[in-house]
Scaffold this motif. Structure first.
Motif, PDB file in Angstrom:
ATOM      1  N   GLY A 186       0.796  -1.191   0.096  1.00 49.95           N
ATOM      2  CA  GLY A 186      -0.064   0.036  -0.178  1.00 49.95           C
ATOM      3  C   GLY A 186       0.898   1.266  -0.015  1.00 49.95           C
ATOM      4  N   PRO A 189      -0.506   7.432   2.408  1.00 50.22           N
ATOM      5  CA  PRO A 189       0.232   8.242   3.361  1.00 50.22           C
ATOM      6  C   PRO A 189       1.094   7.156   4.318  1.00 50.22           C
ATOM      7  N   ALA A 190       0.593   6.128   4.833  1.00 47.27           N
ATOM      8  CA  ALA A 190       1.249   5.306   5.864  1.00 47.27           C
ATOM      9  C   ALA A 190       2.346   4.373   5.127  1.00 47.27           C
ATOM     10  N   GLU A 209       1.639  -1.615  -4.482  1.00 48.77           N
ATOM     11  CA  GLU A 209       0.347  -0.580  -4.607  1.00 48.77           C
ATOM     12  C   GLU A 209      -0.376  -1.135  -5.866  1.00 48.77           C
ATOM     13  N   GLY A 210      -1.739  -1.366  -5.268  1.00 45.80           N
ATOM     14  CA  GLY A 210      -2.702  -1.805  -5.993  1.00 45.80           C
ATOM     15  C   GLY A 210      -3.450  -0.878  -7.132  1.00 45.80           C
ATOM     16  N   GLY A 215      -3.231   6.679  -2.145  1.00 48.94           N
ATOM     17  CA  GLY A 215      -4.266   6.255  -1.360  1.00 48.94           C
ATOM     18  C   GLY A 215      -5.560   6.916  -1.314  1.00 48.94           C
ATOM     19  N   GLN A 216      -6.122   6.930  -0.290  1.00 48.25           N
ATOM     20  CA  GLN A 216      -7.467   7.579   0.123  1.00 48.25           C
ATOM     21  C   GLN A 216      -7.108   9.202  -0.169  1.00 48.25           C
ATOM     22  N   ASN A 225      -5.173  19.930   7.116  1.00 44.65           N
ATOM     23  CA  ASN A 225      -4.879  19.777   8.654  1.00 44.65           C
ATOM     24  C   ASN A 225      -3.340  19.036   8.577  1.00 44.65           C
ATOM     25  N   ASP A 258      -2.174  -5.775  -7.036  1.00 47.85           N
ATOM     26  CA  ASP A 258      -2.495  -6.060  -5.702  1.00 47.85           C
ATOM     27  C   ASP A 258      -1.886  -7.301  -5.261  1.00 47.85           C
ATOM     28  N   VAL A 259      -1.590  -7.232  -3.856  1.00 48.44           N
ATOM     29  CA  VAL A 259      -1.243  -8.386  -3.122  1.00 48.44           C
ATOM     30  C   VAL A 259      -2.397  -9.250  -2.919  1.00 48.44           C
ATOM     31  N   SER A 288      -2.470  -1.171   3.726  1.00 51.75           N
ATOM     32  CA  SER A 288      -3.310  -1.225   2.714  1.00 51.75           C
ATOM     33  C   SER A 288      -4.656  -0.485   2.861  1.00 51.75           C
ATOM     34  N   ASP A 463      -4.774   3.473   8.425  1.00 54.79           N
ATOM     35  CA  ASP A 463      -6.114   3.265   8.515  1.00 54.79           C
ATOM     36  C   ASP A 463      -6.469   1.521   8.493  1.00 54.79           C
ATOM     37  N   LYS A 470      -7.973   7.864  12.036  1.00 55.88           N
ATOM     38  CA  LYS A 470      -8.179   7.988  10.449  1.00 55.88           C
ATOM     39  C   LYS A 470      -7.745   9.232   9.863  1.00 55.88           C
ATOM     40  N   ARG A 471      -6.512   9.522   9.795  1.00 51.94           N
ATOM     41  CA  ARG A 471      -6.044  10.723   9.503  1.00 51.94           C
ATOM     42  C   ARG A 471      -4.896  10.761   8.730  1.00 51.94           C
ATOM     43  N   VAL A 472      -4.301  11.634   7.710  1.00 51.70           N
ATOM     44  CA  VAL A 472      -3.084  11.654   6.929  1.00 51.70           C
ATOM     45  C   VAL A 472      -2.049  11.706   7.899  1.00 51.70           C
TER      46      VAL A 472
END
Ligand SMILES: Cc1cc2nc3c(=O)[nH]c(=O)nc-3n(C[C@H](O)[C@H](O)[C@H](O)COP(=O)(O)OP(=O)(O)OC[C@H]3O[C@@H](n4cnc5c(N)ncnc54)[C@H](O)[C@@H]3O)c2cc1C
Length: 521
Positions: A186, A189-190, A209-210, A215-216, A225, A258-259, A288, A463, A470-472
């Protein structure tokens, strides 16, 4: 990379009229190359010597060694790669030509993929009659669109995203014989943070990365923020900068893969990717993420971030001061959002599909909603129409009980119907909570870390982790911090490795030849 020792090299791109346009000249001690110096993408430009010249050729491996050893030079090259890629994109003639129809889902998917991967491209709208054939479901008559014209003159007809990614070198197919120190699954950001910290601290790192980096967050037009960006930054920009930073430190990226399954033998993790390739690593960071559940309403995607939001923080609330808003969902997060927004918005219309809130929401929130003159609860109700352009302007919803349809000029809808973790490939591999998020903080020796999963050497951040914020910023923080756990794990492994990595790899190969993976079954 070529460094000009003497002479001159001109760089050109194809021009719209079929001619070529010179966009740069490299003279003594200047160097060629752009973003593709750092990845495996093919060349987007032509280069030719225009005077008797002497050039120093630097191979990709040598360049990477140089960049790791010489920080100043690495930064100079990185800056040049960014500006040169921006220059090529702004010429709008390099790269590929995508021909299709703007409203066709396949065309949009390919276009989104090119944009999110910053790949130079030009869109050519297909004649309307071609699109009409496809809209009528007669796609067999038009099997050729969308089409992608490559810079070498070949055309790909209706390629999948993975085919296009491979063709353009956006996917670097990983080496099945390498045992990576860490594989990050994935590139949200993480995952990007984990990759940057892992590679900058000397670990041989692969990111799988799929879809596309970001990501989101990559779908957010402005993140306001995240520390250090007072006027906000688009998720895509944040992701491309992070990816570049990772490339600079030598991270390999397998994008659009995708894995699909994971197994572990003798301390080595083997991940199988869609399409059949397998890769091995001593440790895995699972980043992910999750996907917010969405409403099945036409035009929904068009209004995400332009009227449809998944969080109701002070930032979003600025958009709805003294305006009417809609909150969708019967859980506590929807209840909290409705109560919070009722102090700012002119009125909150709270839509739930169920008959009441009693079984899904805490009583204190139900009481506040019922007692607020600024919140109206609509049970057994669903949104049926979204209109506007480019931002949301009008929403229609139906009461399933009475059949009445209400239409209101509303520009903000907060969809809070939960998130689904991307953990389908991990069932029966690591322990998950009852919603499918990864439980962490568990294995022996790693009880004190919040990121270790139930499988030694597998860590989870962002996430996808049960109970994560659930934040960047928190995803980036977790991705950065987990690498110290990975180092500790790898050091423990080195001291107590019972099985030779090579023989573990052989064991994995023969085991997986005999047993189909969970995803295959
Ligand atoms: C529209 C929107 C706007 C947002 N705005 C904000 C904001 O302004 N501020 C804020 O703090 N937060 C915001 N968020 C939340 C924030 O984006 C997330 O908390 C953050 O992106 C989580 O990061 P992550 O890396 O853990 O996971 P994700 O961002 O979900 O990334 C996970 C990645 O893993 C990939 N992946 C999944 N499964 C696989 C697999 N099997 N193999 C390979 N790859 C896989 C996915 O394609 C994805 O790229 C927003 C979210 C959305 C949806």
């Amino acid at each position: 990379m070529f460094v000009v020792l003497d002479g001159e090299v001109s760089i050109s791109v194809p021009a719209v009229d079929g001619e070529t346009k010179i966009i740069a000249h490299h003279r003594r001690f200047e160097f060629s190359g752009e973003l593709n110096l750092l990845n495996s993408q093919g060349s987007l430009v032509d280069a030719r010597t225009v005077a008797p010249s002497r050039l120093l050729r630097i191979s990709r491996n040598d360049l990477q060694r140089l960049m790791r050893a010489e920080g100043e030079i690495a930064n100079l090259i990185t800056q040049a790669t960014i500006w040169r890629r921006i220059g090529i994109i702004s010429e709008a003639v390099g790269g590929v030509v995508l021909t299709g129809h703007a409203e066709d889902a396949e065309t949009t998917e390919l276009q989104r993929f090119l944009i999110r991967n910053n790949y130079p491209h030009r869109i050519v709208e297909a004649p309307l009659e071609d699109a009409a054939l496809r809209d009528d479901g007669l796609s067999d008559l038009q099997p050729t669109l969308p089409a992608v014209l490559l810079s070498d003159g070949r055309t790909l007809h209706r390629p999948t995203v993975a085919e296009l990614a491979d063709e353009l070198g956006i996917t670097e197919l990983p080496d099945p014989h390498t045992i990576y120190d860490v594989i990050v699954v994935g590139a949200g950001p993480a995952g990007l943070a984990a990759a940057v910290y892992a590679a900058s601290e000397g670990l041989c790192t692969l990111v799988i990365e799929g879809t596309a980096p970001g990501g989101q967050a990559g779908t957010s037009s402005k993140i306001e923020n995240y520390l250090g960006f007072p006027t906000g930054i688009s998720g895509n920009r944040l992701a491309s900068r992070a990816q570049l930073q990772a490339l600079k430190f030598g991270v390999r990226f397998a994008i659009s893969r995708d894995v699909v399954s994971s197994e572990q033998v003798g301390g080595i993790h083997k991940l199988k990717l869609a399409g059949g390739i397998s890769v091995c690593a001593r440790s895995v960071v699972i980043a992910s993420g999750a996907q917010y559940r969405k409403l099945a309403v036409e035009n929904y995607g068009q209004f995400e971030n332009h009227g449809i939001y998944y969080a109701a923080t002070a930032m979003e609330s600025l958009l709805c001061r003294e305006r009417e808003v809609i909150v969708v969902g019967g859980g506590n997060s929807a209840g909290q959002a409705a109560v919070f927004l009722s102090s700012i918005a002119k009125h909150v219309h709270h839509l739930v599909r169920g008959k009441s809130l009693a079984s899904t929401m805490s009583q204190y929130l139900i009481s506040r909603i019922e007692n607020s003159s600024r919140i109206t609860l609509y049970t057994e109700s669903e949104i049926v129409k979204l209109e506007g352009g480019p931002s949301l302007e009008s929403v229609a919803w139906i009461s399933r009980q009475s059949g009445d349809v209400t239409v209101k000029p509303i520009g903000s809808v907060f969809v809070m119907i939960g998130a689904e973790p991307n953990t389908g490939w991990l069932f029966n591999v690591v322990k998950l909570d009852k919603k499918g998020f990864i439980l962490t903080g568990g294995t022996e020796g790693f009880e004190m870390t919040p990121y270790a999963t139930s499988v030694p050497g597998m860590f989870a951040v962002g996430d996808v982790r049960s109970s994560s914020v659930k934040r960047v910023a928190s995803a980036v923080g977790e991705g950065s911090v987990v690498i110290s756990d990975v180092h500790r794990y790898l050091a423990d492994q080195r001291n107590s490795f019972a099985v030779e990595p090579r023989s573990a790899l052989a064991a994995l190969r023969s085991a997986s030849a005999a047993t189909p993976s969970p995803a295959e079954t």
